[in-house]
Design a protein around this motif. Sequence first.
Motif, PDB file in Angstrom:
ATOM      1  N   ARG A   3       0.960  -1.205  -0.135  1.00  0.00           N
ATOM      2  CA  ARG A   3      -0.136   0.000  -0.208  1.00  0.00           C
ATOM      3  C   ARG A   3       1.055   1.081  -0.029  1.00  0.00           C
ATOM      4  N   ASP A   6      -2.312   5.200   3.576  1.00  0.00           N
ATOM      5  CA  ASP A   6      -3.212   4.596   4.634  1.00  0.00           C
ATOM      6  C   ASP A   6      -4.556   4.805   4.210  1.00  0.00           C
ATOM      7  N   ASP A   7      -5.478   4.142   5.077  1.00  0.00           N
ATOM      8  CA  ASP A   7      -7.030   4.461   4.718  1.00  0.00           C
ATOM      9  C   ASP A   7      -7.551   5.688   4.921  1.00  0.00           C
ATOM     10  N   GLU A   8      -7.019   6.333   6.164  1.00  0.00           N
ATOM     11  CA  GLU A   8      -7.452   7.692   6.315  1.00  0.00           C
ATOM     12  C   GLU A   8      -7.097   8.795   5.125  1.00  0.00           C
ATOM     13  N   THR A   9      -5.984   8.714   4.673  1.00  0.00           N
ATOM     14  CA  THR A   9      -5.344   9.569   3.472  1.00  0.00           C
ATOM     15  C   THR A   9      -6.109   9.207   2.335  1.00  0.00           C
TER      16      THR A   9
END
Length: 59
Positions: A3, A6-9
């Motif tokens: 990846r 991250d998921d938040e970004t």
Amino acid sequence: MPRLVDDETFENVQRRFVINKRLGAKSKAEIDAQGEEAPDYWLTGRMYCRKYGAPMEGG
């Protein structure tokens, strides 16, 4: 493949895409039509300040 973000970004970028789509980025044709008034900085209005959300402009 590892990846890159991250998921938040990723989610923040997706939200920004929706906002940008609503605002409508200028196309190359629209910029060309401005002639001498066209911006010198092609990313003006396409990049946004992460902290304040305001469009970034060249200086």
